[in-house]
Structures are given as C-alpha cells and as structure tokens.
Design an enzyme around this catalytic site. Sequence first.
Site, PDB file in Angstrom:
ATOM      1  N   ASP A 179      15.519  -4.233   1.113  1.00  0.00           N
ATOM      2  CA  ASP A 179      16.955  -3.972   1.058  1.00  0.00           C
ATOM      3  C   ASP A 179      17.532  -5.138   1.845  1.00  0.00           C
ATOM      4  O   ASP A 179      17.454  -5.147   3.078  1.00  0.00           O
ATOM      5  CB  ASP A 179      17.313  -2.644   1.715  1.00  0.00           C
ATOM      6  CG  ASP A 179      18.788  -2.348   1.575  1.00  0.00           C
ATOM      7  OD1 ASP A 179      19.597  -3.281   1.798  1.00  0.00           O
ATOM      8  OD2 ASP A 179      19.154  -1.220   1.255  1.00  0.00           O
ATOM      9  N   HIS A 180      18.051  -6.133   1.152  1.00  0.00           N
ATOM     10  CA  HIS A 180      18.331  -7.385   1.872  1.00  0.00           C
ATOM     11  C   HIS A 180      19.418  -7.217   2.940  1.00  0.00           C
ATOM     12  O   HIS A 180      19.525  -8.034   3.840  1.00  0.00           O
ATOM     13  CB  HIS A 180      18.652  -8.527   0.902  1.00  0.00           C
ATOM     14  CG  HIS A 180      20.017  -8.507   0.320  1.00  0.00           C
ATOM     15  ND1 HIS A 180      20.383  -7.683  -0.713  1.00  0.00           N
ATOM     16  CD2 HIS A 180      21.138  -9.204   0.634  1.00  0.00           C
ATOM     17  CE1 HIS A 180      21.652  -7.897  -1.009  1.00  0.00           C
ATOM     18  NE2 HIS A 180      22.144  -8.812  -0.210  1.00  0.00           N
ATOM     19  N   HIS A 242      22.139  -0.246   0.188  1.00  0.00           N
ATOM     20  CA  HIS A 242      22.770  -0.944   1.319  1.00  0.00           C
ATOM     21  C   HIS A 242      23.682  -0.031   2.151  1.00  0.00           C
ATOM     22  O   HIS A 242      23.663  -0.071   3.375  1.00  0.00           O
ATOM     23  CB  HIS A 242      23.606  -2.127   0.830  1.00  0.00           C
ATOM     24  CG  HIS A 242      22.896  -3.018  -0.145  1.00  0.00           C
ATOM     25  ND1 HIS A 242      21.573  -3.333  -0.022  1.00  0.00           N
ATOM     26  CD2 HIS A 242      23.331  -3.676  -1.253  1.00  0.00           C
ATOM     27  CE1 HIS A 242      21.215  -4.146  -1.019  1.00  0.00           C
ATOM     28  NE2 HIS A 242      22.262  -4.364  -1.774  1.00  0.00           N
TER      29      HIS A 242
HETATM   30  C1  BG6 Z   1      22.968  -6.670  -4.503  1.00  0.00           C
HETATM   31  C2  BG6 Z   1      23.732  -6.037  -5.628  1.00  0.00           C
HETATM   32  O1  BG6 Z   1      21.998  -5.792  -4.016  1.00  0.00           O
HETATM   33  O2  BG6 Z   1      23.872  -7.002  -3.454  1.00  0.00           O
HETATM   34  C3  BG6 Z   1      24.831  -6.959  -6.117  1.00  0.00           C
HETATM   35  O3  BG6 Z   1      22.839  -5.742  -6.702  1.00  0.00           O
HETATM   36  C4  BG6 Z   1      25.705  -7.409  -4.965  1.00  0.00           C
HETATM   37  O4  BG6 Z   1      25.613  -6.310  -7.115  1.00  0.00           O
HETATM   38  C5  BG6 Z   1      24.866  -7.942  -3.815  1.00  0.00           C
HETATM   39  O5  BG6 Z   1      26.568  -8.413  -5.446  1.00  0.00           O
HETATM   40  C6  BG6 Z   1      25.715  -8.236  -2.591  1.00  0.00           C
HETATM   41  O6  BG6 Z   1      24.952  -8.881  -1.613  1.00  0.00           O
HETATM   42  P1  BG6 Z   1      25.604  -9.836  -0.526  1.00  0.00           P
HETATM   43  O7  BG6 Z   1      24.485 -10.197   0.392  1.00  0.00           O
HETATM   44  O8  BG6 Z   1      26.174 -11.009  -1.279  1.00  0.00           O
HETATM   45  O9  BG6 Z   1      26.686  -9.049   0.142  1.00  0.00           O
END
Ligand code: BG6
Length: 506
Positions: A179-180, A242
């Site tokens: 989950d980045h 997230h």
């Molecule tokens: C991803 C989603 O997990 O997170 C995308 O699938 C989204 O739809 C993205 O745009 C957002 O990540 P960040 O790090 O750019 O806020």
Amino acid sequence: MTNAVFLIFGATGDLARRKLFPAFYALYRERKLGDRFAVIGLARRPRTNEQFREDLLESIQEFARYNVTKDEQWSTFANHFEYMSLDINNVDGFRQLSELTNQLDAKFAVGGNRLFYLALAPELFGSVAHNLKAGGMLDSEGWHRLVIEKPFGYDLPSAEKLNAEIREVFDEQDIYRIDHYLGKEMVQNINVVRFANAFFEPLWNNKYISNIQITLSETVGVEERGGYYDRSGALRDMGQNHMLQMLAVMAMEPPSRLHPEDTRDEKVKVLRSLRGFQSASEVRANTVRGQYASGNIKGRQVPGYRQEDSVNPESTTETYFAARVFVDNFRWAGVPFYIRTGKRLPVKTTEVVVEFKNVPNNVYLAKKHKLDSNLLVFRVNPMEGIYLKMNAKQPGSEGTIIPVAMDFCQSCQVGLNTPEAYERLLYDAARGDSTYFTRWDEVALAWKYVDKIAAGWGERTDDLYLYPAGTWGPERAQQMLAEDGFRWWPVQGQEEDEVTWEFVQR
Ligand code: BG6
C-alpha cells in the site's frame, strides 16, 4: 541485508518505469543496495538486454531523484539488469528463468535470496505463484519473498480466493502486500509525532479531539486506466486501502514493541472496531458518492468521466467518495473520522486534520471572542510537513484574538530528496521488514467494511451526484459534516485558504 535477485514481473509496464527502476537507482546511489544483487525484468514482449537497459536509462532520467549520465558508474549499475521474455502460463519458461537466475546469483555472489515483484494484474498472481514453484524458482537456499501490488481483490470473497492461491505457495510472512501510502514519509511520521511528543500523546482521544478529517484529493482524471477504474471506483481504488490504512495509523494504540507484527496487530484492532453499517439507509446517511462531469481544471477544459476512454458512457461508477466513520473503542467513542477522496478535484493533496475540542465556554476568552478550533495538520502529499493552528493575541491590539500558525515544512528543508515511497518499500521488503505492508487480516477487515458500503449503495444510483470537474465534489459531503456541527477545513492550495486563514501569520 539486501543481497537478492529481484525478479520484476511486468517490467515493461508503467509502474516499473515510473517507480521501480528509479527506486533501484536511488537505493544504489545511496549505497543501500550494495553490489551483490541482480534484477531480471520479465514481460511477454521480446527485448534484448541492451534495449532493456536503454529503457531503464530513460525511465531513470525521467523519474529518478538523482541525475544520471551514461558513464562508468551507470554501466556498472546497468550490468546488474537483464531481461527475459516470459509467458507466465508456461512452466518451461520458468525453468529457463530459474537457470538465468542461478547464473546471475553466481555472478554477483547473491547467495540464494529471491524477491518476486508482481507488477501485474491480480488475476495472474495465482498462476505466477504456482509456476514459480513448479519451475524450481523456490529451490534456492535463502529467502523467497513475494511483493504484490493492489488491487488485492474486488471484494472480500475475491480477495479470499486470491489469498488462498498465493498461500498455496508462500507463507504469510513472505508475502509483502504494497500500500504505497504506507511508504510515504509523512504517513510514517504520524506515529512518531503522536507517540514522541508530550503535548500530543495525552490529548489523542475523545476527551480532547472533536473530529479527524482525511482528504486525498486528486486533479487527474482516470487517465489511461478507464477499464480498470470503471469496475473499481473510488471506494475500492482508494477507500479500501490508502484511506482505511491512514485512518488505522491515526487511531491505533502505541505498539508494545517496534516489531512489524506488533504495529500490524494494533492496526488490525482499529479495523476490527470500525462500526459497520447495518442497512442501506445507514450507508446513505453516512457516505457520499459522486462522479465528475466535464468542467474546468486549472484553466483547462476537461471531459466528464463518462466521456473518458474505456469508460461505459452510462457508467455509475463513483469517482468521489466520502464517509463518516466511527471507531468503536474506548479511545475514540463518539469521534467522527471523516474521509474523502476524489478525482478531478481542484488540487492534488493528501492531508490529515485533527480538530481539537474548544476550550470551555465559561472562560473569559471564549465568552468575549469567537475562538477558532486548534488544528494539527499532517501534510502528506505533495508538500510534506506539519501545521499547527492556535489562538493568540494580535500584536498591538486591545486583546483581539487571532489564529496563528506554526508551520514545519519538511519538503522545504529536505527538498526533492525525500525518499519516494517505493524506495522505502523496496528496501524494506529486501531487508525483510514488513511493518509498512498490509497483512492479510487487515486486508480482509477493510474489505468487510467496504463491502457493506457497496452493498448499501446496491443497484440504486439516485444518490450518485455529478460534480463539475475542478470543484470540491458533491455539496452533500459538506452537509454531512454540517449535521455534526463541523466543516471540512480547507486543505493546502485550496482557494478558500486565503479567505479563511487570512489572519494566519506565516
Ligand atoms: C493509486 C490509485 O493507488 O493511488 C490511483 O490506484 C491514485 O487511482 C494513486 O491516483 C494516488 O497516489 P499518489 O501517491 O499519487 O497520491
């Protein structure tokens, strides 16, 4: 120890290009990767090693935090990378892969460790895992870890099925579900700020906090991902993972030890305490969904969601989602957590706002003045920092009280060199630290919660609001907070900022 052969499935895809290769390069430059490693890029299309290394160079030049020139250092780094075309349904290909892996292992004195990174559609996870085993890829001495990307299923039953397939081959402790958001610096900073500060820790409960707001707003639309997104929607794409993860980090108890399982145990307790919705009317009263129509974003006219490529022209998929969430435990009884996310909103930002209860009304100050609430704001994305809003006397006045701010801007200090989430996560997986990866029970509980919302929405779509691109989503999301006597605090970059915070001294 990061000695490993890294096998990147989906090496010609977007994730590898934008995130993984730049992450490898940054880790290498920071000497976290060492020299005893090899990376094998895998995808179906034929590519020579030279072509692959050219792609690698381009991706790093475009997306990495470090500048790169084609010099000796670059060649040494690029030599660790090889490419192999692989049909993931063909076990013979995995046998060849096994040979190549062993050769590179010997060449770079790796010592048997293998990290399999599946930057692939989840439908393929099961057969890849199966063929890894059948093709002898798990026979080496050393550890074998599987790193997988979201989405982990579409709902609880599909996630269970996916998990069962993977678990036939890998133990839970060797599965690293990404989950980045958990790799973001400021998300990791939340617990430090909470637990390491005497002036926050004692207040972190329903006696002093009135509500918590989590906003993940994006300006982008669905870009080239219409096919995936139309089936998923904001609730599954951002809510299940997230947003609930950030909520869990905000609400969890301090772990008893700094051990990955202890932290994850505490998050599981929060997810287990989420108040599930019992009926469709409860879902409707506590959630908001919207879809962007055409509009104007930063001076640019953009099409509506239904006009995007690969999206059903009559789609009822939500691109905006907000909810009022309760954590039913002693610490949080009665404190609403408001969460919202949307595409095509006016600014790109991720922020968590903690709003404190007001000082008692009979204090002379509050009687005479309308005091603003104290806020603690975690700025996660794109600016990183911590913001504290409090009340103070206006200098030179007869006792006028104004809101003032203490602003810790981390990105102003550390600048662009703050590690990217993927660097941190890749490094952690290679070191065997699973703290910032999601365990199966977390994933399952999050799906359970989200499935109830999806079921409550059901086939009915009369509560799907259309919002023009470039606006803050359905008005109903404002009302939901107003019902409780609150409002969404403006996030950084929001125009209202200038108005509401005009007295804030910076
Ligand atoms: C991803 C989603 O997990 O997170 C995308 O699938 C989204 O739809 C993205 O745009 C957002 O990540 P960040 O790090 O750019 O806020």
